[in-house]
Scaffold this motif. Structure first.
Motif, mmCIF file in Angstrom:
data_model
loop_
_atom_site.group_PDB
_atom_site.id
_atom_site.type_symbol
_atom_site.label_atom_id
_atom_site.label_comp_id
_atom_site.label_asym_id
_atom_site.label_seq_id
_atom_site.Cartn_x
_atom_site.Cartn_y
_atom_site.Cartn_z
ATOM 1 N N ALA A 1 0.851 -1.197 0.143
ATOM 2 C CA ALA A 1 0.097 0.011 -0.029
ATOM 3 C C ALA A 1 0.896 1.464 0.035
ATOM 4 N N SER A 2 0.509 2.291 -0.660
ATOM 5 C CA SER A 2 1.287 3.421 -0.737
ATOM 6 C C SER A 2 0.366 4.670 -0.950
ATOM 7 N N VAL A 3 0.917 5.869 -0.931
ATOM 8 C CA VAL A 3 0.155 7.064 -1.324
ATOM 9 C C VAL A 3 0.584 7.587 -2.578
ATOM 10 N N PHE A 4 -0.608 8.277 -3.128
ATOM 11 C CA PHE A 4 -0.353 8.749 -4.716
ATOM 12 C C PHE A 4 -1.160 10.026 -4.816
ATOM 13 N N THR A 5 -0.572 10.819 -5.820
ATOM 14 C CA THR A 5 -1.172 11.963 -6.202
ATOM 15 C C THR A 5 -1.625 12.086 -7.694
ATOM 16 N N LEU A 6 -3.011 12.350 -7.957
ATOM 17 C CA LEU A 6 -3.238 12.302 -9.182
ATOM 18 C C LEU A 6 -3.955 13.829 -9.625
ATOM 19 N N TRP A 7 -3.488 14.628 -10.749
ATOM 20 C CA TRP A 7 -4.371 15.580 -11.039
ATOM 21 C C TRP A 7 -5.187 15.302 -12.012
ATOM 22 N N ILE A 8 -6.408 15.712 -12.100
ATOM 23 C CA ILE A 8 -7.461 15.449 -13.161
ATOM 24 C C ILE A 8 -8.327 16.799 -13.486
ATOM 25 N N ASP A 9 -8.129 17.555 -14.622
ATOM 26 C CA ASP A 9 -9.008 18.419 -14.912
ATOM 27 C C ASP A 9 -9.838 18.386 -15.997
ATOM 28 N N ASP A 10 -9.561 16.876 -16.607
ATOM 29 C CA ASP A 10 -10.799 16.068 -17.363
ATOM 30 C C ASP A 10 -10.377 14.691 -17.372
ATOM 31 N N PRO A 11 -11.132 13.607 -17.205
ATOM 32 C CA PRO A 11 -10.681 12.424 -17.169
ATOM 33 C C PRO A 11 -9.785 11.769 -18.036
ATOM 34 N N GLU A 12 -9.754 12.560 -19.388
ATOM 35 C CA GLU A 12 -8.912 12.035 -20.314
ATOM 36 C C GLU A 12 -7.741 12.956 -20.389
ATOM 37 N N PRO A 13 -6.596 12.361 -20.380
ATOM 38 C CA PRO A 13 -6.111 11.099 -20.489
ATOM 39 C C PRO A 13 -6.015 10.384 -19.003
ATOM 40 N N ALA A 14 -5.723 11.390 -17.997
ATOM 41 C CA ALA A 14 -5.172 10.792 -16.711
ATOM 42 C C ALA A 14 -5.805 9.696 -16.019
ATOM 43 N N LEU A 15 -7.164 9.747 -16.027
ATOM 44 C CA LEU A 15 -7.767 8.377 -15.496
ATOM 45 C C LEU A 15 -7.815 7.062 -16.240
ATOM 46 N N TYR A 16 -7.794 7.424 -17.531
ATOM 47 C CA TYR A 16 -7.790 6.265 -18.380
ATOM 48 C C TYR A 16 -6.479 5.571 -18.170
ATOM 49 N N THR A 17 -5.290 6.204 -18.245
ATOM 50 C CA THR A 17 -4.137 5.470 -18.184
ATOM 51 C C THR A 17 -3.893 5.145 -16.646
ATOM 52 N N PHE A 18 -4.281 5.713 -15.917
ATOM 53 C CA PHE A 18 -4.271 5.347 -14.538
ATOM 54 C C PHE A 18 -4.763 3.912 -14.012
ATOM 55 N N LEU A 19 -6.105 3.824 -14.535
ATOM 56 C CA LEU A 19 -7.215 2.692 -14.264
ATOM 57 C C LEU A 19 -7.292 1.748 -15.149
ATOM 58 N N HIS A 20 -7.120 1.931 -16.502
ATOM 59 C CA HIS A 20 -7.497 1.201 -17.417
ATOM 60 C C HIS A 20 -6.668 -0.193 -17.471
ATOM 61 N N SER A 21 -7.242 -1.291 -17.548
ATOM 62 C CA SER A 21 -6.113 -2.638 -17.541
ATOM 63 C C SER A 21 -5.175 -2.588 -18.465
ATOM 64 N N GLY A 22 -5.610 -1.992 -19.673
ATOM 65 C CA GLY A 22 -4.824 -2.181 -20.776
ATOM 66 C C GLY A 22 -3.792 -1.006 -20.803
ATOM 67 N N GLY A 23 -3.877 0.187 -19.941
ATOM 68 C CA GLY A 23 -2.837 1.098 -19.905
ATOM 69 C C GLY A 23 -1.490 0.571 -19.316
ATOM 70 N N ALA A 24 -0.509 1.264 -20.253
ATOM 71 C CA ALA A 24 1.002 1.270 -19.695
ATOM 72 C C ALA A 24 1.368 1.585 -18.224
ATOM 73 N N THR A 25 0.402 2.253 -17.856
ATOM 74 C CA THR A 25 0.659 3.149 -16.527
ATOM 75 C C THR A 25 -0.041 2.662 -15.199
ATOM 76 N N ALA A 26 -0.978 1.537 -15.451
ATOM 77 C CA ALA A 26 -1.853 1.057 -14.482
ATOM 78 C C ALA A 26 -0.930 0.008 -13.478
ATOM 79 N N TRP A 27 -0.296 0.757 -12.753
ATOM 80 C CA TRP A 27 0.709 -0.114 -12.028
ATOM 81 C C TRP A 27 0.123 -0.567 -10.642
ATOM 82 N N THR A 28 -1.119 -0.203 -10.162
ATOM 83 C CA THR A 28 -1.790 -0.940 -9.076
ATOM 84 C C THR A 28 -2.229 -2.290 -9.248
ATOM 85 N N GLY A 29 -2.294 -2.693 -10.310
ATOM 86 C CA GLY A 29 -2.573 -4.231 -10.307
ATOM 87 C C GLY A 29 -4.033 -4.484 -10.300
ATOM 88 N N TYR A 30 -4.851 -3.302 -10.498
ATOM 89 C CA TYR A 30 -6.406 -3.311 -10.266
ATOM 90 C C TYR A 30 -6.882 -3.576 -11.957
#
Length: 527
Positions: free
Chosen positions: A424-453
């Motif tokens: 478990a850890s702490v993380f910071t994410l800025w979102i002014d629109d869900p695209e593209p930050a949320l997609y790359t963070f949560l989508h299982s096909g995203g290269a930066t989806a590092w949380t294993g979810y």
């Protein structure tokens, strides 16, 4: 999914952008608030110098394929040197033109046409054209360059149709690719200057922005002077901008309050509050995303959703605010901040139910799996205090044990977001629109989806939000994302994001874009 060593190196640069906000939290289509609204105007004067304080150095230089584009990191340096192709207005969610004249979609968002203003030149005199954009995007897409924007440029098929027209074919439809360009692919460097000195380009960048880099003393200051060949006649108003590195944010705010510095960039609610009390003007953006607890859903103990839920229910977003932030940082109620386009008033992320947390912990212990984990965080006072608050809450419950591991930024990035060697850890994410930050963070096909979810419903909702331009369809899609996050709790947002520029009422025509970066062609000193 196993990530190649080269891609892991590229992701290291992406993750490094997040550690620049060690002092605070972390958007939605939100406007400015505070002592002066973002974009506020006053009587400007021509000329003068501004000294702007930043918390970190541009560690990888000012090559657009290496630097961190967020406002608290390298975004302001990049905007001053390169200007923007396009930019996103956080108040409206709309993409505005810069050096790029237009960007339009066809084929349901799979093909985009980018048009560039005529007559723009880099500060070395070479033309800013479609070939320059193609050259920069191909450098982003090359894993060997370890670009933080690799995932945004990967798979693009680029064709120079006319000298000022670039055709971009995406690997999959995205109705919001203009936002990807505005946020992640907006800074373009001179191909000629790069070819002459590839290794030295980051230290001697050549862009088409309002300012030109003249002097750089590492870990101290960077001096930029007015670009005499800037494409907008009469701009910029300022003659000089100096970026100074001041890691001590309290000292930085004191310098602004006393007038020894013109402005500072901050993402810290408490510091913003202190600055206002000291008579500092704050141009503020309230954003979505934010500061969150992140669980590694791919490994024990948090591969079991009951373990994640037990920790979250032992915590309190209001408690974080009162204990850690002295009541200055509003408690979050999910990924999307209240008042933003994608906030669902019906959603309330679970927290503060110690009876249910204890029941879940007892059930896990009865199965021989008492909760025992390490919480990895930054070796900075706010981050340590956050971890200690979590530990203190769990300490009151049976069958729960938590250790705190503190790391310096580079080691933290490598361990969590690159090696994914954390619980478990702490993380910071800025979102002014869900695209593209949320997609790359949560989508299982995203290269930066590092949380294993991994969740098929979340993937479908993110795909729907990416492909649709209908506000109602997008709102429903992201409401579904929030519902799934509330049910599964792979992350728990306890503080939505803020970004601000603080100054002693000395600046005018301040326009913040994306996640809090300044449009430097507009910035001026008051008369």
């Amino acid at each position: 999914m196993r990530t190649s060593r080269t891609l892991r190196r590229a992701l290291a640069a992406t993750a490094a952008a997040t550690v620049l906000a060690l002092v605070s939290a972390c958007g939605g289509d939100s406007g400015g608030s505070g002592s002066g609204p973002a974009g506020a105007s006053g009587p400007p004067r021509q000329g003068g110098s501004a000294t702007i304080l930043l918390p970190t150095e541009a560690a990888r230089g000012l090559d657009p394929t290496a630097a961190a584009v967020n406002g608290v990191g390298d975004g302001n340096r990049l905007a001053a040197v390169y200007d923007v192709l396009f930019w996103m207005d956080p108040k409206t969610g709309r993409v505005g033109p810069g050096i790029g004249e237009s960007i339009t979609a066809a084929d349901d968002g799979r093909v985009w046409t980018l048009r560039i203003r005529p007559g723009v030149r880099f500060s070395d005199g070479t033309p800013f054209d479609a070939e320059a954009v193609r050259f920069t995007y191909e450098r982003h897409a090359d894993p060997a360059n370890r670009s933080p924007q690799l995932s945004s440029a990967a798979g693009l098929r680029l064709q120079v149709v006319e000298p000022l027209v670039l055709r971009i074919e995406l690997p999959a439809p995205n109705a919001h690719f203009d936002r990807v360009v505005a946020k992640n692919l907006t800074y373009i460097g001179s191909p000629e200057a790069y070819r002459k000195d590839p290794k030295g380009f980051g230290a001697k960048p050549v862009g088409a922005g309002p300012f030109v880099l003249r002097q750089w003393q590492r870990d101290a200051q960077m001096v930029l002077e007015r670009n005499p060949a800037y494409w907008q006649p009469g701009k910029p108003a300022l003659d000089r901008v100096t970026f100074k590195v001041v890691p001590d944010i309290q000292q930085a705010m004191a310098s602004v309050a006393t007038g020894s510095a013109t402005a500072m960039v901050t993402v810290d609610y408490q510091l913003i509050d202190k600055g206002r009390k000291d008579g500092v003007t704050v141009e503020q953006l309230d954003l979505s995303g934010g500061k969150m607890v992140v669980f590694n859903s791919a490994r024990p103990p948090f591969d079991d959703p009951r373990a994640r839920r037990a920790v979250v229910l032992a915590l309190s977003a209001e408690g974080f605010n009162s204990v850690v932030y002295q009541g200055k940082a509003p408690a979050a109620r999910g990924m999307f901040a209240p008042g933003t386009a994608f906030h669902d008033p019906a959603s309330r992320t679970p927290d503060d139910d110690t009876a249910e947390a204890q029941r879940l912990l007892d059930a896990l212990a009865a199965e021989g799996r008492p909760l025992d984990f390490t919480f990895t965080t930054y070796a900075s006072p706010p981050s340590v205090k956050t971890a200690e608050y979590i530990q203190s809450r769990l300490h009151t419950l049976r069958n729960a044990s938590m250790r705190i591991e503190t790391l310096e930024p580079g080691a933290m990035t490598l361990k969590t977001q690159i090696s994914r060697d954390f619980q478990a850890s702490v993380f910071t994410l800025w979102i002014d629109d869900p695209e593209p930050a949320l997609y790359t963070f949560l989508h299982s096909g995203g290269a930066t989806a590092w949380t294993g979810y991994r969740d098929a419903d979340v993937d479908r909702a993110l795909d729907t939000g990416r492909r649709s331009t209908d506000p109602a369809v997008r709102a429903a899609a992201y409401a579904e994302v929030q519902r799934r996050l509330d049910a599964d709790l792979p992350v728990w947002v306890f503080q939505n994001a803020v970004a601000a520029l603080a100054h002693k009422n000395t600046l005018t025509d301040v326009t913040l874009f994306n996640d809090g970066t300044v449009l430097f062609d507009r910035l001026a000193l008051r008369a």
